[in-house]
Each structure stands twice: as C-alpha cells, then as structure tokens.
Design an enzyme around this catalytic site. Structure first.
Site, mmCIF file in Angstrom:
data_model
loop_
_atom_site.group_PDB
_atom_site.id
_atom_site.type_symbol
_atom_site.label_atom_id
_atom_site.label_comp_id
_atom_site.label_asym_id
_atom_site.label_seq_id
_atom_site.Cartn_x
_atom_site.Cartn_y
_atom_site.Cartn_z
ATOM 1 N N ASP A 92 -64.578 36.274 43.039
ATOM 2 C CA ASP A 92 -64.326 34.904 42.602
ATOM 3 C C ASP A 92 -62.813 34.717 42.404
ATOM 4 O OD1 ASP A 92 -66.406 32.845 40.600
ATOM 5 O OD2 ASP A 92 -64.374 32.397 41.247
ATOM 6 N N ASP B 121 -64.262 29.160 47.079
ATOM 7 C CA ASP B 121 -63.452 30.161 46.361
ATOM 8 C C ASP B 121 -64.254 31.340 45.830
ATOM 9 O OD1 ASP B 121 -64.834 28.918 44.340
ATOM 10 O OD2 ASP B 121 -63.169 28.959 42.931
ATOM 11 N N GLU B 122 -65.448 31.555 46.325
ATOM 12 C CA GLU B 122 -66.205 32.721 45.874
ATOM 13 C C GLU B 122 -67.104 33.238 46.985
ATOM 14 O OE1 GLU B 122 -69.436 31.962 43.073
ATOM 15 O OE2 GLU B 122 -69.215 29.833 43.463
#
Length: 431
Positions: A24, A119-120
DNA sequence: TCTGGGGTCCTAGGACCC
DNA sequence: TCTGGGGTCCTAGGACCC
C-alpha cells in the site's frame, strides 16, 4: 452467546498456506505531487481541489492529518481545521503513470500481482522463498527497490490471506513492514476495532456496536448462526474474517484472477445547482461522450445504461434502461440517457449532480439488419477517428453534438483554439 | 462540516416463463 | 377459482472502498 467456535472443515479453497503481500503506497497522491513540487515536502498538503470548492479531500499529507484532516472530508471543512494547508488540484494522469511504475516494480517480484486500486496491490508470494528468501527479507528488499525506482514510500503487510495482509499493512503505516506469522491470525485481530475489518464501514460498525460487539475478538464469541441471523450472508463472512479467513466474495478469489471492468461511468457535480434544461442536457451529452469513448477504448459494448440525478438535498435517484442490443455509440447512449432524464426530471427542480453509467458488457450482437449494421460500423469508425483527434488536439477539440439543439452552440464556443470543431461524422446523423 | 468521482458487491421486489 | 415453486432478468437503492 454460547458454545465454542465450531472448527468447520468446509471446502478450503487453498490446500496449503499461502504467503500474501499487501503493498500500500503511503499518502500516494500527496507523495506524487511532492515529486513534481519538492517544496511541498513536510508541509500540510491537501489534494482534491481548492479550499472554497464543492468537493472532498482525496488525500492529505501526514502533516495535515495531525489537524484532523482526512480523505473524504469536505474541502471546506479541511480548510477550517487546517487553514495553513496548501490545497492542490488532483492530477490523475500523474497518479496513473506513477501507479504503472509501481506495478512494474511489483511484477519484478512475483508474476501474481493484482492491483486492487491505483495505489495498492496484492502479491501472491507463495513458493518464492528460494528466489527472495523468507517473507520478511523479501518484503524489505521490495520496500527498498520500490523507494529506489519510484522515489515513493510504501507499507507492506504479510499474512496467509488477503485479509490479514491488508489489515497488517494498515497497521504497518507509514513506511513499515508487518508480518503476521501463521497461526497468529486470531490473536493479531482480536484487540482491533471491528471497523478495522475491510468491508465494515460506518453502518455495519454501528449495528455491531448495538449488539455490544466492539472488538474483533468479541465477534469470535458469537456463533456463526447468530451472526448470520443478524447480518445475513455478510454475517457469515464476518465470522470467518474474525478468524483471519478470506471469507466471502472478492476476498475469496486467487490473486491475479480476472479483473476486467464490469461498469464504466462518469459523473459531474455542478459548482452551483442548476435547473436549466439546456445546460443539463449539454452536460449529459458530454458525459455520454466520455462513457462512449471509454467503451471504445476498451472494446466494450454495453447493454444497460443508467442515469443518476442528485438534488439539492442530496437525495439521489438512478434510472436504468436495458437495450435489445449493446452499444458503444455516443449518440445511442445519449438518446437513452436523455429519454430517462426527460421522463424523470420535474422541470424547475435544481440538480446538483448528473451521472451516466454503462454496464452489462457483451460482445456486440449483429442486429440482423445489414443496412443498420453497416451504418453502425461507419459510425464506430468515425468515432474512433474523433477519439484520435482528441488525443492529438485535446478533449474539447471535437464534439459530436448532433441531435442536441442549443447545447451544440455552447460546445463550439468551448473551442477557442480553432481546432477542428466539427467532424465529418456529423453528416450522416439523419435516420 | 456539508458532503467528488470512479468503482464493486449485495439485497429485494416484480415480471415472466416453465 | 384458487394456488404452487423455481429460475432468470431487470430495476432501484445502499454499503463500502480508494
């Protein structure tokens, strides 16, 4: 409350323990902004829009978070809590590019990578010990490589399930690594708030609190059947999650399984509510074009089109229509959306938000009408050409506003550069 | 406080068919 | 005239996530 947690031996989807990483990125949007403007570093930064705008915070720097600012908070609230914060508009193109770099780094570590959002990501690291060493060492190597190649910090959670990996990465933040060893799952989860479980939001949390359930450990003291009674299918999944299992729905899938999109949508919130029918239909046209364009980019044909209307008081309705044959044509999308709008909007009522949503993707069916198929094909070619022009000259350079009176002139005026404002494809509009 | 935009998944009722 | 149940599709709304 009674009894013991029944050690169910259901069909376990995975026969041997997996090693899952959840990677993350830390304050992703803010960090990417800092790369382009290093003067932002260490300051209170809010990404998402200007302080006086209608909108919410997409991301806040850790400095801004100290003042209570967090994502999803109205921008105006953030400005009050943290007056000295620097407000930055979002740049999604940059984030997509950075996300692509992140993906490349991850792919160099495991072929089983699944981006869960911009974003992860989840990585299945099972069986990579010979290559990368034990999980913690692999995670630290990955962490360093990520920093070296993207100049971005991330946090990594490691566990035997997606759930454990996800929860532990949240606990590792910022810029940390956390590994939950096999067998320690229930112990790790027990002291956490029920709201820490992914999928438990405000509503479910409140309902759980009402039953006296505040910590994940409290959940394990109830029978599965009791939870199922109160929360249905979701309650059963919840019981599994309290034990650290990937129970139910998406969590159950293997890392890297089919993730193709199921819907495409675009919305617009006006800075001030409007009851101007021409303005509204012009916006619906633009949204229909945006949806159509994305359908063509992805090679999708949608059968169900949905209009979304939100009023001043935030009440929201959706109205859908399914076509006999799927489409990716702007005009067909707009035609349906406009019909839905005219059928459901009471003239004079101010509108806050409009949305156009496409779903039920199918391979395009032939209509059995050669003339019609031919016409459609020419249209699709024309639109693809328009898409290319937009790529070259910018979004506002081409608008296929046929069939829209009033709004058409308005769009033309948006084209100050004098670039091609009219496309030959407007010609065959007549039926 | 005054609430974006892009998604996913689930529930529930009604229509329709067998 | 009253009475089935199951399956599938469609629509509307809502919870949740980033």
């Amino acid at each position: 409350m009674s009894g013991f947690a029944t050690p169910e031996v259901t069909e376990a989807p995975f026969l041997f323990p997996r090693t899952i990483f959840h990677v993350d990125m830390d304050a992703f949007f803010v960090s990417v902004e800092e790369l382009t403007d290093p003067s932002l570093k260490g300051k209170a930064v809010v990404v998402g829009g200007q302080r006086d705008e209608r909108g919410v915070v997409s991301a806040a720097s850790y400095e801004a978070r100290k003042f209570g600012v967090h994502s999803a908070m109205p921008l105006r609230t953030a400005a009050k809590l943290c007056p000295h914060a620097i407000f930055v508009n979002g740049h999604h193109e940059r984030y997509r590019e950075a996300s692509e770099q992140v993906y490349q780094v991850l792919m160099s570590f495991s072929p089983q990578v699944e981006m869960a959002s911009i974003d992860e990501a989840y990585l299945d690291m099972t069986g990579t010990e010979r290559l990368h060493g034990p999980p913690l060492r692999a995670a630290h190597t990955l962490h360093e490589k990520m920093k070296a190649e993207t100049r971005l910090n991330c946090s990594i959670g490691i566990g035997c399930s997606r759930l454990i990996a996800k929860v532990s990465s949240a606990k590792a933040k910022p810029n940390g690594v956390l590994w939950v060893a096999a067998g320690q799952e229930a112990k790790f989860l027990a002291p956490l708030d029920v709201g820490d479980i992914p999928g438990v939001g405000k509503v479910t949390e409140k309902n759980l609190h009402a039953l006296g359930i505040r910590k994940v450990g409290d959940l394990t003291r109830f029978e599965d059947a009791y939870l199922e009674e109160h929360f249905g299918k979701w309650g059963l999944a919840l019981a599994g999650k309290a034990r650290g299992e990937d129970a139910g729905g998406w969590f159950d899938s293997a890392v890297g399984e089919d993730t193709s999109a199921k819907s495409i949508s675009h919305e617009h919130t006006y800075n001030e509510d409007t009851a101007d029918a021409q303005q509204i239909e012009s916006t619906l046209m633009r949204l229909s074009e945006m949806v159509g364009r994305r359908l063509r980019e992805n090679g999708f044909h949608a059968r169900t089109l949905q209009l979304k209307l939100r009023y001043k008081d935030f009440s929201t309705i959706t109205r859908a229509h399914s076509l006999p044959a799927p489409t990716q044509l702007d005009t067909e999308i707009f035609e349906q959306i406009r019909a839905l709008f005219r059928r459901n909007w009471k003239p004079g009522v101010p509108v806050r938000l409009l949305g156009v949503h496409a779903s039920s993707f199918e391979a395009q069916a032939m209509q059995g009408d050669l003339l019609e198929d031919n016409r459609r094909q020419r249209w699709e070619q024309a639109l693809a050409a328009a898409d290319r022009l937009r790529d070259k000259f910018g979004e506002s350079s081409v608008s296929l506003a046929s069939g829209l009176k009033g709004g058409f002139r308005e769009r033309i005026q948006e084209n100050p550069a004098g670039l091609p404002g009219q496309h030959p494809a407007q010609k065959p509009a007549k039926k």
